[in-house]
Design a protein around this motif. Structure first.
Motif, short mmCIF file in Angstrom:
data_model
loop_
_atom_site.label_atom_id
_atom_site.label_comp_id
_atom_site.label_asym_id
_atom_site.label_seq_id
_atom_site.Cartn_x
_atom_site.Cartn_y
_atom_site.Cartn_z
N GLU A 178 15.44 -17.52 -57.76
CA GLU A 178 14.20 -18.21 -57.33
C GLU A 178 13.79 -19.77 -58.36
O GLU A 178 13.71 -20.72 -57.01
N LYS A 179 14.67 -20.22 -58.53
CA LYS A 179 15.27 -21.49 -59.29
C LYS A 179 15.35 -22.73 -57.88
O LYS A 179 14.56 -23.95 -57.93
N GLY A 180 16.07 -22.05 -57.09
CA GLY A 180 16.76 -23.08 -56.25
C GLY A 180 15.24 -22.91 -54.62
O GLY A 180 15.71 -23.20 -53.25
N ASP A 181 15.29 -22.47 -55.10
CA ASP A 181 13.97 -21.66 -53.73
C ASP A 181 12.13 -22.94 -54.01
O ASP A 181 11.66 -21.85 -54.66
N GLY A 182 11.80 -23.49 -52.95
CA GLY A 182 10.91 -24.34 -52.82
C GLY A 182 9.78 -23.37 -53.00
O GLY A 182 8.63 -24.15 -53.02
N GLU A 183 9.73 -22.62 -52.22
CA GLU A 183 8.65 -21.55 -51.94
C GLU A 183 8.48 -20.04 -53.00
O GLU A 183 7.24 -20.07 -52.44
N SER A 184 8.99 -20.50 -54.00
CA SER A 184 9.49 -18.99 -54.88
C SER A 184 8.49 -18.84 -56.00
O SER A 184 7.47 -20.45 -55.69
N TYR A 185 7.64 -17.44 -56.18
CA TYR A 185 6.79 -18.09 -57.33
C TYR A 185 7.13 -18.71 -58.71
O TYR A 185 5.92 -18.86 -58.72
N LEU A 186 7.90 -18.82 -59.04
CA LEU A 186 8.41 -19.37 -60.00
C LEU A 186 8.68 -20.75 -59.57
O LEU A 186 7.23 -21.45 -60.39
N THR A 187 8.73 -21.45 -58.74
CA THR A 187 8.18 -22.33 -58.58
C THR A 187 7.01 -22.94 -58.09
O THR A 187 5.73 -24.49 -58.54
N LYS A 188 6.00 -21.97 -57.47
CA LYS A 188 4.55 -22.19 -57.56
C LYS A 188 3.95 -22.36 -58.63
O LYS A 188 3.26 -22.42 -58.99
N TYR A 189 4.04 -21.27 -59.89
CA TYR A 189 3.53 -21.73 -61.25
C TYR A 189 3.93 -22.53 -62.18
O TYR A 189 3.12 -22.90 -62.64
N LYS A 190 5.49 -23.01 -62.11
CA LYS A 190 5.78 -24.35 -62.33
C LYS A 190 4.97 -25.43 -61.90
O LYS A 190 4.55 -26.12 -62.60
N GLU A 191 4.70 -25.24 -60.75
CA GLU A 191 3.77 -26.75 -60.13
C GLU A 191 1.84 -26.88 -60.90
O GLU A 191 1.75 -27.76 -60.95
N LEU A 192 1.56 -25.09 -60.76
CA LEU A 192 -0.04 -25.08 -61.12
C LEU A 192 0.20 -25.34 -62.41
O LEU A 192 -0.72 -25.99 -63.06
N ILE A 193 1.43 -25.06 -63.18
CA ILE A 193 1.23 -25.74 -65.10
C ILE A 193 1.16 -26.77 -65.42
O ILE A 193 0.79 -27.20 -65.72
N LYS A 194 2.50 -27.43 -64.84
CA LYS A 194 1.66 -28.64 -63.93
C LYS A 194 0.86 -29.20 -64.16
O LYS A 194 0.20 -30.29 -64.87
N LEU A 195 0.12 -28.76 -63.06
CA LEU A 195 -1.51 -29.62 -63.01
C LEU A 195 -2.41 -28.91 -63.84
O LEU A 195 -3.16 -29.48 -64.47
N ARG A 196 -2.32 -27.71 -64.62
CA ARG A 196 -3.21 -27.24 -65.49
C ARG A 196 -2.83 -28.00 -66.71
O ARG A 196 -4.48 -28.24 -67.53
N ASN A 197 -2.16 -29.02 -66.52
CA ASN A 197 -1.85 -30.19 -67.84
C ASN A 197 -2.69 -31.22 -68.08
O ASN A 197 -2.84 -32.16 -68.46
N ASN A 198 -2.72 -31.35 -66.01
CA ASN A 198 -4.14 -32.87 -65.67
C ASN A 198 -5.41 -32.79 -66.86
O ASN A 198 -5.66 -31.16 -66.95
#
Length: 142
Positions: free
Chosen positions: A30-50
Motif C-alpha cells: 500500500e505505501k508504494g501505491d499513490g491510489e491505495s487506502y493507506l495513502t488516502k487515509y494519510k492525506e485525510l489525516i494531514k488535512l484533519r490537522n489543519n
C-alpha cells in the motif's frame, strides 16, 4: 514484517481480524501505491490537522438524497467538502456557494492538484468525494 503478522498495520493484535488477502494487501504494497487506502487515509489525516478542520466553524452548503456538502473555515481559509453517497453521477449545482478553488483531496485522484475549479460546478462520480480549498480566491456564501 509488513506482509507478515497483522499485515504491518499493527504491532499488537487488532480488534478486527486481518483480511485473508493480507499477503497481497498490506503496508508494504500500500505505501508504494499513490491510489491505495493507506495513502488516502494519510492525506485525510494531514488535512484533519489543519486549523479549519479542527475549528467548530462548519456551514452546510447542500444536502439531498445524493450529495452532502459543507465548508470548514478558519480565518480566511475555507475548505469545501462534497461527498456523493449515491449510485449515480452527480452533476449538480451548489447554489449557496460560488468561486474558484483547488482540489486538495479526491478519492479518485483525478482532480487533486489540477487547475482551479468552479466550486459551483463540480461533477462527482458514484461514491466520489472531493475537498476544495479556496486559496487566494474569495468565495461567496450566504
Amino acid at each position: 514484517f509488513c506482509s507478515g503478522l497483522f499485515a504491518g498495520f499493527s504491532k499488537v493484535k487488532p480488534w478486527l481480524p486481518v483480511a485473508s488477502d493480507y499477503l497481497t494487501i498490506n503496508v508494504d504494497t500500500e505505501k508504494g501505491d499513490g491510489e491505495s487506502y493507506l495513502t488516502k487515509y494519510k492525506e485525510l489525516i494531514k488535512l484533519r490537522n489543519n486549523a479549519a478542520f479542527v475549528s467548530d466553524a462548519l456551514k452546510i452548503i447542500h444536502v439531498d438524497t445524493q450529495v452532502f456538502s459543507y465548508v470548514r473555515t478558519h480565518e480566511d481559509e475555507h475548505y469545501l467538502v462534497v461527498i456523493n453517497f449515491s449510485d449515480k453521477i452527480w452533476d449538480g449545482d451548489l447554489e449557496k456557494l460560488s468561486g474558484l478553488g483547488t482540489v486538495v483531496y479526491d478519492t479518485e485522484s483525478k482532480l487533486a492538484g489540477k487547475e482551479k475549479v468552479d466550486v459551483n460546478k463540480l461533477k462527482l462520480n458514484v461514491g466520489q468525494a472531493v475537498i476544495v480549498k479556496n486559496g487566494d480566491e474569495k468565495w461567496h456564501m450566504p
